[in-house]
Design a protein around this motif. Structure first.
Motif, mmCIF file in Angstrom:
data_model
loop_
_atom_site.group_PDB
_atom_site.id
_atom_site.type_symbol
_atom_site.label_atom_id
_atom_site.label_comp_id
_atom_site.label_asym_id
_atom_site.label_seq_id
_atom_site.Cartn_x
_atom_site.Cartn_y
_atom_site.Cartn_z
ATOM 1 N N ARG A 83 126.348 83.352 52.210
ATOM 2 C CA ARG A 83 126.780 82.308 51.268
ATOM 3 C C ARG A 83 127.022 82.826 49.851
ATOM 4 N NH1 ARG A 83 128.559 78.472 49.975
ATOM 5 N NH2 ARG A 83 127.098 76.853 49.370
ATOM 6 N N ARG B 15 124.346 96.653 61.933
ATOM 7 C CA ARG B 15 124.216 95.249 61.566
ATOM 8 C C ARG B 15 123.186 94.616 62.478
ATOM 9 N NH1 ARG B 15 128.286 90.265 60.065
ATOM 10 N NH2 ARG B 15 127.511 90.346 57.949
ATOM 11 N N GLN C 163 133.740 98.068 63.158
ATOM 12 C CA GLN C 163 132.568 97.466 63.801
ATOM 13 C C GLN C 163 132.650 97.633 65.316
ATOM 14 O OE1 GLN C 163 131.571 93.198 63.851
ATOM 15 N NE2 GLN C 163 129.569 93.758 63.014
ATOM 16 N N ILE D 136 135.016 92.640 64.881
ATOM 17 C CA ILE D 136 134.476 93.199 66.115
ATOM 18 C C ILE D 136 135.554 93.967 66.877
ATOM 19 C CG2 ILE D 136 132.508 91.703 66.574
ATOM 20 C CD1 ILE D 136 134.360 89.891 68.212
ATOM 21 N N PRO E 296 132.360 92.138 58.463
ATOM 22 C CA PRO E 296 133.269 91.968 59.601
ATOM 23 C C PRO E 296 133.555 90.493 59.840
ATOM 24 C CG PRO E 296 131.036 92.522 60.319
ATOM 25 C CD PRO E 296 131.066 92.692 58.854
ATOM 26 N N MET E 297 134.836 90.187 59.994
ATOM 27 C CA MET E 297 135.181 88.797 60.321
ATOM 28 C C MET E 297 136.304 88.787 61.345
ATOM 29 S SD MET E 297 134.797 86.640 56.787
ATOM 30 C CE MET E 297 135.448 87.885 55.706
ATOM 31 N N GLY E 298 135.987 88.297 62.525
ATOM 32 C CA GLY E 298 136.981 88.161 63.583
ATOM 33 C C GLY E 298 138.115 87.285 63.088
ATOM 34 N N HIS F 208 123.685 88.778 65.826
ATOM 35 C CA HIS F 208 124.350 87.524 66.217
ATOM 36 C C HIS F 208 124.312 87.174 67.696
ATOM 37 C CE1 HIS F 208 126.934 88.360 62.397
ATOM 38 N NE2 HIS F 208 125.665 88.142 62.125
ATOM 39 N N THR G 52 124.417 81.786 60.873
ATOM 40 C CA THR G 52 125.032 83.083 60.549
ATOM 41 C C THR G 52 126.117 82.905 59.484
ATOM 42 O OG1 THR G 52 124.577 83.890 62.765
ATOM 43 C CG2 THR G 52 126.279 85.045 61.529
ATOM 44 N N SER G 53 126.946 81.906 59.665
ATOM 45 C CA SER G 53 127.910 81.538 58.616
ATOM 46 C C SER G 53 127.438 80.163 58.146
ATOM 47 C CB SER G 53 129.328 81.475 59.170
ATOM 48 O OG SER G 53 129.719 82.761 59.610
ATOM 49 N N GLY H 225 131.642 87.099 52.664
ATOM 50 C CA GLY H 225 132.475 86.839 53.829
ATOM 51 C C GLY H 225 133.493 85.756 53.569
ATOM 52 N N ARG H 226 133.072 84.521 53.765
ATOM 53 C CA ARG H 226 134.004 83.413 53.653
ATOM 54 C C ARG H 226 134.585 83.279 52.242
ATOM 55 N NH1 ARG H 226 129.978 79.265 55.987
ATOM 56 N NH2 ARG H 226 128.605 80.804 55.004
ATOM 57 N N HIS I 237 127.365 96.824 65.912
ATOM 58 C CA HIS I 237 127.057 95.383 65.836
ATOM 59 C C HIS I 237 125.804 95.085 66.660
ATOM 60 C CE1 HIS I 237 127.285 91.232 65.265
ATOM 61 N NE2 HIS I 237 128.575 91.018 65.451
HETATM 62 C C1 LIG Z 1 135.772 83.811 60.700
HETATM 63 C C2 LIG Z 1 134.522 84.615 60.810
HETATM 64 C C3 LIG Z 1 134.458 85.635 61.744
HETATM 65 C C4 LIG Z 1 133.315 86.430 61.829
HETATM 66 N N1 LIG Z 1 133.327 87.491 62.668
HETATM 67 C C5 LIG Z 1 132.309 88.378 62.628
HETATM 68 C C6 LIG Z 1 132.403 89.619 63.315
HETATM 69 O O1 LIG Z 1 133.437 89.955 63.887
HETATM 70 N N2 LIG Z 1 131.311 90.427 63.287
HETATM 71 C C7 LIG Z 1 130.184 90.117 62.588
HETATM 72 O O2 LIG Z 1 129.234 90.880 62.581
HETATM 73 N N3 LIG Z 1 130.112 88.968 61.886
HETATM 74 C C8 LIG Z 1 131.136 88.120 61.860
HETATM 75 N N4 LIG Z 1 131.094 86.988 61.085
HETATM 76 C C9 LIG Z 1 129.943 86.752 60.189
HETATM 77 C C10 LIG Z 1 130.283 87.276 58.783
HETATM 78 O O3 LIG Z 1 130.426 88.666 58.798
HETATM 79 C C11 LIG Z 1 129.192 86.911 57.763
HETATM 80 O O4 LIG Z 1 128.004 87.525 58.133
HETATM 81 C C12 LIG Z 1 128.956 85.419 57.661
HETATM 82 O O5 LIG Z 1 130.166 84.712 57.501
HETATM 83 C C13 LIG Z 1 128.042 85.086 56.486
HETATM 84 O O6 LIG Z 1 128.598 85.521 55.290
HETATM 85 P P1 LIG Z 1 129.266 84.488 54.248
HETATM 86 O O7 LIG Z 1 128.273 83.398 54.041
HETATM 87 O O8 LIG Z 1 129.503 85.319 53.029
HETATM 88 O O9 LIG Z 1 130.519 83.989 54.874
HETATM 89 C C14 LIG Z 1 132.204 86.159 60.994
HETATM 90 C C15 LIG Z 1 132.268 85.098 60.109
HETATM 91 C C16 LIG Z 1 133.414 84.346 59.979
HETATM 92 C C17 LIG Z 1 133.467 83.258 58.961
#
Ligand SMILES: Cc1cc2nc3c(=O)[nH]c(=O)nc-3n(C[C@H](O)[C@H](O)[C@H](O)COP(=O)(O)O)c2cc1C
Ligand SMILES: Cc1cc2nc3c(=O)[nH]c(=O)nc-3n(C[C@H](O)[C@H](O)[C@H](O)COP(=O)(O)OP(=O)(O)OC[C@H]3O[C@@H](n4cnc5c(N)ncnc54)[C@H](O)[C@@H]3O)c2cc1C
Length: 645
Positions: free
Chosen positions: A297, A221, A103, A61, A26-28, A171, A266-267, A319-320, A168
């Motif tokens: 990562r 999650r 989510q 979310i 999930p990514m907002g 976080h 988290t990110s 994610g990213r 969810h």
């Molecule tokens: C722009 C953005 C928005 C995110 N929004 C959410 C979200 O809505 N819900 C959630 O559980 N995690 C969210 N995350 C966390 C990601 O789901 C992920 O766990 C985190 O980026 C780590 O993964 P990565 O290293 O592969 O990017 C978000 C991350 C990013 C970068």
């Protein structure tokens, strides 16, 4: 063929059959409409992202209750009116062949806009580290109402055509707030022991299960650890996992960290290795047998394949990386790994933009398509033009690539021996090799798409007269500022570019003048080499913000490395072996120094602008040439100029 055999193998969870073990987490996006419905921009985004071929795409979310919304554009699932939009969302994922999970989310105390209205709720009236405003403690009636709202929202997800839901619980949002002793100090059955604090999560899972039935998969999650002083650990989580599974969790999605965790783990920033969080998934697998998703990562599908092959996790979320290159999996499947645009974990366009710039929507600093799918040109330009791009930094390279991609005949001029611009220096500090890998990738892509790259070529007015380009993108970047401080010409003085570029050997005791990004990166570079560093900054507050992941790490390493940052301090003179500084707090001081490094910033280099205007040549000034800023502005302006030719 056996390439990515484990990652690409199917998996069935309840009635959901996933084609592979790749998850888009999930990514907002901030792309939702202001009334919390799904927008056209969001649909265009998710359609593009789903083309990656991830087996499971988890939505951003989606609020189960208005009291859990974190922004007006935060998608809603708390009313049937949201179902038509959500159906389109799920449909977009299905079109690409993936399965969609929604989510389910409640922000609790982590909602700035509800805190401002005095309407945010939480298990206890304890302010979050981020917003420092207390929420209102939930009554038992409210607790039951919110639990029910998770169930109702899950029913809507199913009705909208989603294949699964994800609760969810990570976080630092409401479910984590219940789990954590730092935010839950209730005296009733929802507070106290860890078991009691888990009750809310368990009841949410039970409500969701009751609502979706037995064949429908539920992912949970969790932040496997809070990663904050006094927070719960993965060992704590292990004790409740079997009960969470019994309550309905078919998948555990093992994330980490909370809003308040230092460095936004988290990110995680580039300091953390790809797959750094896998060990927590492994710990989770020790105590339960449902599939576990690991995240953190990941950029390389081959590493994800190994993790699954070793049995450390069952699925892997990217994610990213997905934002940086939605085609990464296709390229990996085809063995074109060198073509993958690897995420640099800068967080500029994605998470930090969303968190720090209210009202913004998602972007990617190195991929101008992300978040701009509706305006990203997908057809060739109607007129093919002769385009010159002057300057081979991030702005120029992005502009050249984009202009060539839409069919223009492009020449890129770079005065130095190699293209790359300031990234040559920016990639020298610790943990920033990924920046170099990215710029080398971009240089390669620019050449591969047919741009004529002329290095060692300083564009002059005569060249403009002789060659007459139809359009020019001026991406000549920035040049260093040398401040008029008495003693600036002394032999102990050099500048940050000379140090980072290996032109001047670092000495042991160094004073850096300027605590902006360049000064702090230079300090990091020097500390890594064992130097004693003092950074002197005129502003009363550090221009490098600690609430950004990279900024936090820079400050931490400066401190841990014994370095000093003197804020609100002016350098008034440089002497043979020292620097004289003045501050309101400490008056005049003499700082001994063997070496003085100037890092007071840069100024735009755009002297060709006038020449272009005089000749009536259509032109665009982009990136640092328009004002020294960051990579994201450089790439975005470069791309936009190319699209607008
Ligand atoms: C722009 C953005 C928005 C995110 N929004 C959410 C979200 O809505 N819900 C959630 O559980 N995690 C969210 N995350 C966390 C990601 O789901 C992920 O766990 C985190 O980026 C780590 O993964 P990565 O290293 O592969 O990017 C978000 C991350 C990013 C970068
Ligand atoms: C040490 C350091 C660390 C940094 N760290 C970060 C970071 O972590 N994150 C971030 O976002 N940003 C960072 N930056 C800033 C970032 O590198 C710049 O914002 C970005 O490079 C700007 O890109 P640009 O293409 O506009 O300009 P530049 O990168 O300056 O590129 C301009 C190019 O044009 C060429 N040129 C100039 N004049 C001519 C001419 N007449 N003819 C031909 N070529 C010409 C130059 O040689 C140069 O290659 C850092 C910068 C430095 C120095």
């Amino acid at each position: 063929m056996d390439r990515l055999k484990y990652l690409l193998s199917p998996i069935k969870i309840r009635n959901m059959e996933l084609a592979n073990r790749v998850v888009m987490p999930p990514m907002g996006t901030g792309l939702g409409n202001d009334d919390a419905t799904v927008s056209e921009a969001l649909l265009a985004y998710i359609r593009r992202q789903a083309k990656s071929g991830a087996g499971l795409v988890v939505s951003e979310i989606t609020a189960v209750h208005p009291s859990g919304s974190v922004s007006p554009t935060h998608l809603g699932a708390y009313d049937d009116r949201f179902i038509p939009g959500l159906r389109k969302y799920a449909g977009a994922v299905h079109e690409a062949g993936g399965k969609a999970a929604m989510q389910l989310h409640h922000g609790g105390r982590e909602s700035f806009f509800l805190l401002m209205q005095g309407e945010a709720i939480g298990p206890s009236a304890i302010p979050s580290v981020v917003y420092r405003q207390p929420p209102r403690e939930m009554t038992l009636k409210e607790i039951h109402e919110i639990i029910d709202s998770f169930g109702r929202a899950a029913r809507r997800a199913r009705e909208a055509g989603f294949d699964a839901v994800e609760v969810h619980g990570a976080h630092g949002y409401l479910l984590t707030q219940f789990l954590s002793a730092l935010s839950n100090q209730r005296q009733d059955e929802y507070g106290g022991s860890f078991d009691n604090r888990a009750r809310f999560v368990i009841e949410v899972l039970e409500a969701v299960r009751k609502s979706v039935g037995n064949d429908f998969p539920i992912s949970l999650r969790l932040s496997a650890e809070e990663c904050i002083k006094g927070g719960y650990t993965v060992e704590d989580i292990q004790t409740i996992l079997p009960r969470l599974v019994n309550a309905g969790a078919d998948i555990i999605h093992a994330s980490l960290g909370t809003h308040g965790t230092p460095a936004g783990i988290t990110s995680a920033p580039a300091e953390y290795e790809p797959g750094f969080n896998v060990w927590r998934a492994k710990k989770i697998k020790e105590v339960i047998s449902v599939p576990v998703i690991t995240v953190g990562r990941f950029t390389d599908p081959a590493l994800a394949d190994e993790v699954i092959a070793r049995g450390e996790a069952d699925m892997v979320a990217f994610g990213r990386q997905q934002l940086a290159d939605p085609d990464y999996l296709i390229k990996a499947k085809e063995g074109r790994t060198n073509d993958i645009r690897i995420c640099i974990a800068c967080n500029q366009g994605c998470i930090e933009r969303l968190m720090l710039e209210p009202g913004s929507s998602v972007r990617c600093a190195i991929n101008p398509e992300t978040g701009q799918e509706l305006i990203y040109p997908r057809t060739l330009a109607s007129t093919r033009r002769k385009v010159w791009v002057i300057g081979g930094g991030p702005a120029g390279l992005t502009a050249a690539y984009e202009a060539a991609r839409i069919g223009h005949t492009v020449s890129l001029f770079e005065k130095e021996e190699k293209a790359g611009g300031q990234i040559f220096y920016a990639s020298k500090a610790p943990y920033k090799e990924v920046y170099d890998a990215w710029i080398q990738w971009l240089i390669f892509q620019v050449q591969a798409i047919g741009v004529e790259v002329k290095t060692h070529t300083l564009v002059t007015e005569t060249m403009l007269d002789e060659e007459q380009p139809e359009a020019v993108i001026l991406a000549t970047g920035a040049e260093k500022i040398i401040p008029p401080i008495p003693g600036i010409d002394l032999p102990l003085v050099c500048d940050a570019f000379q140090i980072l570029g290996d032109e001047v050997k670092p000495l042991r005791n160094v004073v850096i003048i300027g605590g902006g990004m360049i000064g702090m990166e230079t300090a990091d570079f020097l500390i890594d080499k064992g130097c004693a560093v003092t950074v002197v900054e005129l502003l009363p507050r550090s221009p490098v913000k600690k609430f950004a992941s990279h900024g936090y790490m820079l400050h931490k390493r400066l401190r841990d490395g014994g370095g000093r940052l003197l804020l609100g301090t002016e350098v008034v003179a440089i002497r043979e072996d020292s620097v004289v500084v003045v501050s309101e707090e400490r008056g005049e001081e003499v700082l001994p120094a063997e070496q003085v490094v100037i890092a007071v910033g840069t100024r735009p280099r755009n002297e060709l602008k006038e020449a272009l205007s005089e000749r009536n040549i259509r032109h665009f000034v982009v990136g640092d040439a328009s004002g020294p800023r960051r990579i994201i502005e450089a790439t975005e302006e470069g791309a936009r100029a190319a699209w607008d030719i």
